[in-house]
Write a protein that holds these residues in place. Structure first.
Motif, PDB file in Angstrom:
ATOM      1  N   ALA A 144      41.935  56.746  10.049  1.00 25.62           N
ATOM      2  CA  ALA A 144      40.491  56.659   9.851  1.00 25.62           C
ATOM      3  C   ALA A 144      40.012  57.729   8.881  1.00 25.62           C
ATOM      4  O   ALA A 144      40.468  58.871   8.918  1.00 25.62           O
ATOM      5  N   SER A 145      39.107  57.346   7.999  1.00 32.01           N
ATOM      6  CA  SER A 145      38.505  58.285   7.063  1.00 32.01           C
ATOM      7  C   SER A 145      37.023  57.992   6.964  1.00 32.01           C
ATOM      8  O   SER A 145      36.606  56.828   6.929  1.00 32.01           O
ATOM      9  N   ASP A 146      36.218  59.035   6.922  1.00 27.83           N
ATOM     10  CA  ASP A 146      34.780  58.869   6.747  1.00 27.83           C
ATOM     11  C   ASP A 146      34.396  58.783   5.279  1.00 27.83           C
ATOM     12  O   ASP A 146      33.222  58.594   4.950  1.00 27.83           O
ATOM     13  N   GLU A 147      35.364  58.948   4.371  1.00 28.99           N
ATOM     14  CA  GLU A 147      35.099  58.871   2.939  1.00 28.99           C
ATOM     15  C   GLU A 147      35.830  57.670   2.356  1.00 28.99           C
ATOM     16  O   GLU A 147      37.044  57.552   2.478  1.00 28.99           O
ATOM     17  N   PHE A 148      35.086  56.784   1.716  1.00 24.79           N
ATOM     18  CA  PHE A 148      35.698  55.595   1.123  1.00 24.79           C
ATOM     19  C   PHE A 148      34.719  54.979   0.134  1.00 24.79           C
ATOM     20  O   PHE A 148      33.524  55.270   0.138  1.00 24.79           O
ATOM     21  N   GLU A 149      35.265  54.123  -0.740  1.00 24.37           N
ATOM     22  CA  GLU A 149      34.456  53.405  -1.721  1.00 24.37           C
ATOM     23  C   GLU A 149      34.482  51.910  -1.445  1.00 24.37           C
ATOM     24  O   GLU A 149      35.447  51.384  -0.907  1.00 24.37           O
ATOM     25  N   VAL A 150      33.414  51.235  -1.862  1.00 23.44           N
ATOM     26  CA  VAL A 150      33.293  49.791  -1.711  1.00 23.44           C
ATOM     27  C   VAL A 150      32.840  49.208  -3.046  1.00 23.44           C
ATOM     28  O   VAL A 150      31.931  49.750  -3.694  1.00 23.44           O
ATOM     29  N   ILE A 151      33.478  48.125  -3.465  1.00 25.45           N
ATOM     30  CA  ILE A 151      33.061  47.388  -4.651  1.00 25.45           C
ATOM     31  C   ILE A 151      32.077  46.310  -4.212  1.00 25.45           C
ATOM     32  O   ILE A 151      32.387  45.490  -3.338  1.00 25.45           O
ATOM     33  N   VAL A 152      30.886  46.308  -4.800  1.00 30.73           N
ATOM     34  CA  VAL A 152      29.833  45.370  -4.404  1.00 30.73           C
ATOM     35  C   VAL A 152      29.511  44.467  -5.595  1.00 30.73           C
ATOM     36  O   VAL A 152      29.055  44.945  -6.639  1.00 30.73           O
ATOM     37  N   MET A 153      29.756  43.167  -5.416  1.00 29.33           N
ATOM     38  CA  MET A 153      29.567  42.183  -6.484  1.00 29.33           C
ATOM     39  C   MET A 153      28.513  41.166  -6.066  1.00 29.33           C
ATOM     40  O   MET A 153      28.545  40.658  -4.950  1.00 29.33           O
ATOM     41  N   ALA A 154      27.598  40.870  -6.956  1.00 27.01           N
ATOM     42  CA  ALA A 154      26.565  39.870  -6.691  1.00 27.01           C
ATOM     43  C   ALA A 154      26.690  38.730  -7.701  1.00 27.01           C
ATOM     44  O   ALA A 154      26.988  38.960  -8.875  1.00 27.01           O
ATOM     45  N   ASP A 155      26.495  37.524  -7.242  1.00 27.94           N
ATOM     46  CA  ASP A 155      26.306  36.359  -8.112  1.00 27.94           C
ATOM     47  C   ASP A 155      27.397  36.173  -9.175  1.00 27.94           C
ATOM     48  O   ASP A 155      27.103  36.186 -10.362  1.00 27.94           O
ATOM     49  N   PRO A 156      28.644  35.943  -8.775  1.00 23.87           N
ATOM     50  CA  PRO A 156      29.638  35.519  -9.770  1.00 23.87           C
ATOM     51  C   PRO A 156      29.243  34.179 -10.377  1.00 23.87           C
ATOM     52  O   PRO A 156      29.363  33.963 -11.580  1.00 23.87           O
ATOM     53  N   GLN A 157      28.827  33.245  -9.545  1.00 22.97           N
ATOM     54  CA  GLN A 157      28.130  31.999  -9.855  1.00 22.97           C
ATOM     55  C   GLN A 157      28.767  31.155 -10.953  1.00 22.97           C
ATOM     56  O   GLN A 157      28.073  30.714 -11.867  1.00 22.97           O
ATOM     57  N   PRO A 158      30.074  30.879 -10.909  1.00 21.68           N
ATOM     58  CA  PRO A 158      30.663  29.996 -11.910  1.00 21.68           C
ATOM     59  C   PRO A 158      30.236  28.547 -11.681  1.00 21.68           C
ATOM     60  O   PRO A 158      30.143  28.085 -10.544  1.00 21.68           O
ATOM     61  N   GLU A 159      29.994  27.842 -12.764  1.00 18.23           N
ATOM     62  CA  GLU A 159      29.687  26.425 -12.685  1.00 18.23           C
ATOM     63  C   GLU A 159      30.847  25.556 -13.144  1.00 18.23           C
ATOM     64  O   GLU A 159      30.825  24.337 -12.949  1.00 18.23           O
ATOM     65  N   THR A 160      31.844  26.172 -13.770  1.00 20.27           N
ATOM     66  CA  THR A 160      33.007  25.450 -14.277  1.00 20.27           C
ATOM     67  C   THR A 160      34.256  26.301 -14.064  1.00 20.27           C
ATOM     68  O   THR A 160      34.166  27.510 -13.819  1.00 20.27           O
ATOM     69  N   SER A 161      35.425  25.682 -14.184  1.00 17.42           N
ATOM     70  CA  SER A 161      36.664  26.446 -14.085  1.00 17.42           C
ATOM     71  C   SER A 161      36.779  27.446 -15.231  1.00 17.42           C
ATOM     72  O   SER A 161      37.401  28.507 -15.076  1.00 17.42           O
ATOM     73  N   GLN A 162      36.181  27.140 -16.394  1.00 16.90           N
ATOM     74  CA  GLN A 162      36.168  28.111 -17.493  1.00 16.90           C
ATOM     75  C   GLN A 162      35.438  29.383 -17.082  1.00 16.90           C
ATOM     76  O   GLN A 162      35.873  30.502 -17.408  1.00 16.90           O
ATOM     77  N   GLU A 163      34.346  29.243 -16.350  1.00 15.58           N
ATOM     78  CA  GLU A 163      33.593  30.415 -15.912  1.00 15.58           C
ATOM     79  C   GLU A 163      34.329  31.177 -14.816  1.00 15.58           C
ATOM     80  O   GLU A 163      34.166  32.395 -14.696  1.00 15.58           O
ATOM     81  N   VAL A 164      35.134  30.510 -14.005  1.00 14.67           N
ATOM     82  CA  VAL A 164      36.039  31.233 -13.104  1.00 14.67           C
ATOM     83  C   VAL A 164      36.974  32.101 -13.940  1.00 14.67           C
ATOM     84  O   VAL A 164      37.282  33.242 -13.571  1.00 14.67           O
ATOM     85  N   GLY A 165      37.405  31.590 -15.079  1.00 11.76           N
ATOM     86  CA  GLY A 165      38.237  32.376 -15.985  1.00 11.76           C
ATOM     87  C   GLY A 165      37.509  33.597 -16.535  1.00 11.76           C
ATOM     88  O   GLY A 165      38.119  34.652 -16.730  1.00 11.76           O
ATOM     89  N   TYR A 166      36.191  33.492 -16.787  1.00 13.55           N
ATOM     90  CA  TYR A 166      35.424  34.661 -17.217  1.00 13.55           C
ATOM     91  C   TYR A 166      35.450  35.748 -16.136  1.00 13.55           C
ATOM     92  O   TYR A 166      35.601  36.942 -16.435  1.00 13.55           O
ATOM     93  N   ILE A 167      35.277  35.338 -14.877  1.00 10.59           N
ATOM     94  CA  ILE A 167      35.329  36.298 -13.773  1.00 10.59           C
ATOM     95  C   ILE A 167      36.700  36.979 -13.742  1.00 10.59           C
ATOM     96  O   ILE A 167      36.804  38.202 -13.600  1.00 10.59           O
ATOM     97  N   ARG A 168      37.734  36.183 -13.885  1.00 15.75           N
ATOM     98  CA  ARG A 168      39.102  36.715 -13.880  1.00 15.75           C
ATOM     99  C   ARG A 168      39.299  37.752 -14.978  1.00 15.75           C
ATOM    100  O   ARG A 168      39.800  38.864 -14.729  1.00 15.75           O
ATOM    101  N   ASP A 169      38.891  37.425 -16.212  1.00 15.61           N
ATOM    102  CA  ASP A 169      39.204  38.261 -17.371  1.00 15.61           C
ATOM    103  C   ASP A 169      38.240  39.434 -17.531  1.00 15.61           C
ATOM    104  O   ASP A 169      38.620  40.479 -18.056  1.00 15.61           O
ATOM    105  N   ASP A 170      36.991  39.267 -17.093  1.00 20.02           N
ATOM    106  CA  ASP A 170      35.981  40.281 -17.351  1.00 20.02           C
ATOM    107  C   ASP A 170      35.806  41.261 -16.200  1.00 20.02           C
ATOM    108  O   ASP A 170      35.447  42.419 -16.424  1.00 20.02           O
ATOM    109  N   VAL A 171      36.060  40.817 -14.965  1.00 17.54           N
ATOM    110  CA  VAL A 171      35.780  41.661 -13.797  1.00 17.54           C
ATOM    111  C   VAL A 171      37.022  41.889 -12.950  1.00 17.54           C
ATOM    112  O   VAL A 171      37.435  43.029 -12.716  1.00 17.54           O
TER     113      VAL A 171
END
Length: 526
Positions: A144-171
């Motif tokens: 257990a540790s009281d110090e830690f980081e969290v990654i918080v992501m809002a609205d990836p919101q892909p409408e196509t498989s190409q946009e899933v690829g943007y999430i993959r490559d950019d984030v």
């Protein structure tokens, strides 16, 4: 794209075999005669997902049916009423980790829906069969540790498989190997096309950290006639639509802040709200959390939006939280970055600190705008903040927030517009404009010209100059709803004297309410 969804391992006392089931929507207990679910929360010493002889129970763990909350006894046992449409989950205690499926999704729930989901276009839950004799939840003890980081992501919101690829490559690619304890996605995991969940999970699962998920308005089944049945596909892939867990001295609560108002023909709309049943669960959940713990609320639609909108039952929600001393709410939905410190103007009349951060979107302005050299749309958020995510660092019950622009060094925290870069009129030739991405009403911004004394800048909400070009100036992005908004985290300064012709350096420093300083410089010529 689709993928098979795995659920926690559950051992039945009668057969000692593993039962795998899908996820379902919870209906009110009054809709059917209740059965009693029994089980055990235990320390999984050999990590096989089964409650084996000699493995100790975990006492005092909270287990819920999304309304009632009970604590396990000294041997880890619990009992809860269930109907034929119930999610049971354990609120992970601090000092433990959860089993993960092949996509690094935490496995903390069991679904009891003997006859499956009602029909929805993107598919809900298949029939799960009779209630098991024992529904057991494995936990794995960690340091257990009281110090830690969290990654918080809002609205990836892909409408196509190409946009899933943007999430993959950019984030996602830049997060591989990060040391965060876990990540959270604050809804709109998909842009209405829920068949993209499988591909999204394939990508996010490769980051290598647990990913919790919150439901958004574009994650609902729009063909559902009512809110109760609108989350079927979300449940199938991600689990309960509201739940909680503990890490260090922080209690995390994922909320469903989207109320779907449909009709029998599959038409409707949504609004920001949480159900009365969810409020009852939250009260029962918080009854077991000390008031001095940091409470982190995770949601899609913010509680209060600066344009004047708010949850329809905000006041009831605020009343429930009145005794809490330290609250951080993390939300998405707006495709801009904004801090709010609630007070009487927002209806918060209690002494505790209540900070809401609306996190800039992973997709920015819906993956719109011109493409960069990688073929990924520039897609700044509507307030000029680059698309990206937040990094929240916790230390005990204290925290700090940072914004990370996708594809850039972590030091990029502002956009500086030197004199003359925006306008050639007399005012523009002598005005500095700065967009501090993580700035708030409590941020102090100063500038220095050519190494001179620092002078304070004035908060001047307005559209980001570059967003007016990237968003409003691009007409062929395919996202006509993307519109710039006035950013509350822009500062400006009019120089007292004309700037001599030549090359100059502007240095800007921004100091937040916790004393953290960001400093960047820009060379410009006149």
């Amino acid at each position: 794209m689709t993928s098979k969804t795995e659920t926690p391992n559950v051992k039945t006392a009668a057969s000692s075999t593993l039962v795998f089931t899908a996820l379902l929507f919870v209906a009110p207990l009054s809709q059917a005669a209740a059965e009693t679910a029994r089980g055990r929360v235990f320390e999984d010493l050999n990590r096989n997902g089964q409650c084996d002889s000699g493995e100790p129970g975990v006492a005092g763990a909270a287990v819920s049916n999304q309304e009632d909350v009970v604590l396990t006894d000294a041997d880890g046992h619990y009992e809860l009423p269930v109907t034929n449409d119930t999610i049971i989950f354990v609120s992970k205690p601090a000092g433990y980790t959860l089993p993960l499926d092949g996509h690094n999704l935490p496995q903390f729930y069991y679904i009891h829906k003997p006859t499956g989901s009602p029909h929805v276009y993107y598919g809900g839950v298949k029939p799960t069969g009779p209630l098991p004799d024992s529904i057991d939840f494995p936990l794995i003890r960690n340091a257990a540790s009281d110090e830690f980081e969290v990654i918080v992501m809002a609205d990836p919101q892909p409408e196509t498989s190409q946009e899933v690829g943007y999430i993959r490559d950019d984030v996602a690619s830049e997060l591989v190997g990060c040391e965060a304890a876990f990540g959270v996605t604050l809804g709109d995991i998909a842009g209405n096309h829920l068949d993209l969940y499988g591909g999204y999970n394939d990508v996010m699962g490769r980051i290598g950290i647990p990913i919790y998920n919150v439901i958004g308005n574009h994650d609902t089944n729009y063909d559902a006639p009512d809110d109760q049945n609108s989350d079927e596909t979300f449940h199938r892939f991600f689990g309960p639509n509201y739940y909680s867990w503990n890490e260090g001295r922080v209690h995390f609560v994922a909320l469903d802040s989207v109320e779907w108002m449909g009709d029998a023909k599959g038409h409707g709309n949504y609004r920001g709200s949480i159900t009365d049943r969810q409020l009852r669960w939250l009260k029962n959940d918080l009854d077991h959390v000390p008031d001095d713990r940091l409470l982190v609320l995770l949601m899609h639609i913010p509680i209060v939006i600066s344009e004047g909108h708010a949850w329809v039952n905000k006041d009831k929600f605020f009343d429930l939280l009145a005794s809490r001393k330290n609250i951080l709410a993390l939300a998405g939905h707006m495709h801009y970055q904004q801090h709010e410190f609630f007070g009487s103007d927002q209806g918060w009349n209690n002494p505790g600190d209540f900070h809401q951060l609306i996190v800039g979107a992973v997709c920015g302005s819906w993956w719109s705008g011109p493409k960069d050299v990688r073929g990924i749309p520039v897609s700044d958020n509507r307030d000029g903040v680059p698309n990206g995510y937040a990094v929240v660092r916790f230390d005990g019950n204290d925290y700090t927030t940072r914004f990370k622009a996708a594809g850039f060094d972590a030091g990029r925290q502002m956009s500086i517009y030197p004199p003359g870069s925006i306008s050639d009129d007399d005012a523009g030739r002598h005005r500095i404009i700065v967009n501090v991405f993580n700035g708030s009403a409590r941020t102090r911004v100063e500038y220095s010209l050519d190494g001179g004394d620092y002078r304070e800048m004035k908060n001047a909400p307005q559209p980001d100059p570059l967003s007016l070009v990237i968003i409003a100036g691009v007409v062929d992005s395919g996202k006509p709803w993307a519109r710039p908004v006035a950013s509350p985290h822009i500062w400006s300064a009019d120089l007292a004297n004309p700037i001599p012709r030549g090359t100059h350096v502007i240095t800007v420093r921004a100091t937040d309410e916790r004393g953290h300083v960001d400093q960047e410089s820009r060379i410009f010529s006149r």
